[in-house]
Design a protein around this motif. Structure first.
Motif, PDB file in Angstrom:
ATOM      1  N   THR A 174       0.849  -1.187   0.000  1.00  0.00           N
ATOM      2  CA  THR A 174       0.000   0.000   0.000  1.00  0.00           C
ATOM      3  C   THR A 174       0.880   1.230   0.000  1.00  0.00           C
ATOM      4  O   THR A 174       2.104   1.144   0.147  1.00  0.00           O
ATOM      5  CB  THR A 174      -0.915   0.013   1.241  1.00  0.00           C
ATOM      6  N   GLY A 176       0.859   3.641   2.252  1.00  0.00           N
ATOM      7  CA  GLY A 176       1.275   4.022   3.603  1.00  0.00           C
ATOM      8  C   GLY A 176       1.288   2.833   4.537  1.00  0.00           C
ATOM      9  O   GLY A 176       0.963   1.705   4.143  1.00  0.00           O
ATOM     10  N   SER A 178       0.151   0.371   7.764  1.00  0.00           N
ATOM     11  CA  SER A 178      -1.177  -0.123   8.151  1.00  0.00           C
ATOM     12  C   SER A 178      -1.727   0.724   9.292  1.00  0.00           C
ATOM     13  O   SER A 178      -0.996   1.352  10.044  1.00  0.00           O
ATOM     14  CB  SER A 178      -1.081  -1.582   8.580  1.00  0.00           C
ATOM     15  N   ARG A 179      -3.056   0.726   9.406  1.00  0.00           N
ATOM     16  CA  ARG A 179      -3.676   1.549  10.451  1.00  0.00           C
ATOM     17  C   ARG A 179      -3.422   0.996  11.838  1.00  0.00           C
ATOM     18  O   ARG A 179      -3.262   1.747  12.787  1.00  0.00           O
ATOM     19  CB  ARG A 179      -5.185   1.620  10.206  1.00  0.00           C
ATOM     20  N   GLY A 180      -3.376  -0.315  11.958  1.00  0.00           N
ATOM     21  CA  GLY A 180      -3.210  -0.921  13.273  1.00  0.00           C
ATOM     22  C   GLY A 180      -1.766  -1.046  13.714  1.00  0.00           C
ATOM     23  O   GLY A 180      -1.492  -1.356  14.865  1.00  0.00           O
ATOM     24  N   GLY A 181      -0.818  -0.819  12.812  1.00  0.00           N
ATOM     25  CA  GLY A 181       0.578  -0.991  13.180  1.00  0.00           C
ATOM     26  C   GLY A 181       0.946  -2.454  13.222  1.00  0.00           C
ATOM     27  O   GLY A 181       0.344  -3.289  12.568  1.00  0.00           O
ATOM     28  N   ASP A 183       1.102  -6.083  14.763  1.00  0.00           N
ATOM     29  CA  ASP A 183       0.297  -6.906  15.671  1.00  0.00           C
ATOM     30  C   ASP A 183       1.203  -7.957  16.283  1.00  0.00           C
ATOM     31  O   ASP A 183       1.534  -8.964  15.659  1.00  0.00           O
ATOM     32  CB  ASP A 183      -0.857  -7.558  14.882  1.00  0.00           C
TER      33      ASP A 183
END
Length: 189
Positions: A174, A176, A178-181, A183
């Motif tokens: 993508t 940018g 990821s939104r969650g960073g 995991d």
């Protein structure tokens, strides 16, 4: 504080102000010389164009060099370390020995990596030639079928491929992050 002639000549050549340690009372007691301004204009002996050209071509001091000199030779800076001949020789000997040890270790590490690389290359070449199975194992290992293909529906209704994402990546590429960073609790399956 009396400077040696060598240091005094270096200070003069580099235009470094020679700082002497004297009390503030002695400094205040000295008369101010050379700070009086003349009220009449001073003209040179000759007013020829040659003299004026010489003044315009005079080398100007670079303010960057002035700042460097100021900060290098500020009175609050600690004095530079000066090693005697014997200490300098000891320092050079220890430094050279350390360089030789690091060079030897680097050579040993490079030789070990080269040996491992050659062994892996020989093993891959052996698999490619297919001594036992005709190269089938090697072809399966380097096969990239279905890796970049999109989700295709097979004749039986199942999805073939993995959505166009190479197996080397953990997620789709993508623009940018990821939104969650990251995991940390993720486990397979």
């Amino acid at each position: 504080m009396k400077l040696s002639p060598v240091l005094r000549s270096l200070a003069t050549a580099l235009r470094i102000p020679v700082l002497t340690r004297e009390s503030s009372a002695m400094r205040l007691a000295k008369p101010i010389v050379g700070q009086t301004q003349l009220t009449y204009p001073v003209s040179p002996f000759s007013t020829t164009a040659k003299l004026q050209a010489r003044n315009s071509k005079r080398p100007r001091t670079d303010p960057r060099i002035t700042l460097i000199r100021y900060h290098l030779h500020h009175p609050l800076n600690p004095r530079p370390l000066r090693l005697s001949r014997l200490r300098s020789l000891r320092h050079w000997t220890i430094h050279r020995a350390a360089q030789l040890v690091m060079h030897r270790d680097r050579l040993l590490r490079d030789r070990e990596l080269e040996r491992q690389y050659n062994a892996m290359r020989a093993a891959c070449e052996e698999l490619r030639l297919g001594v036992g199975d005709g190269g089938r194992l090697y072809r399966q290992a380097v096969s990239r079928k279905g890796i970049f293909g999109g989700p295709r529906v097979a004749e039986g209704g199942g999805v073939v491929g993995n959505g166009g994402i190479p197996i080397e990546y953990a997620r789709a590429q993508t623009e940018g992050p990821s939104r969650g960073g990251w995991d940390e609790g993720w486990t397979r399956g």
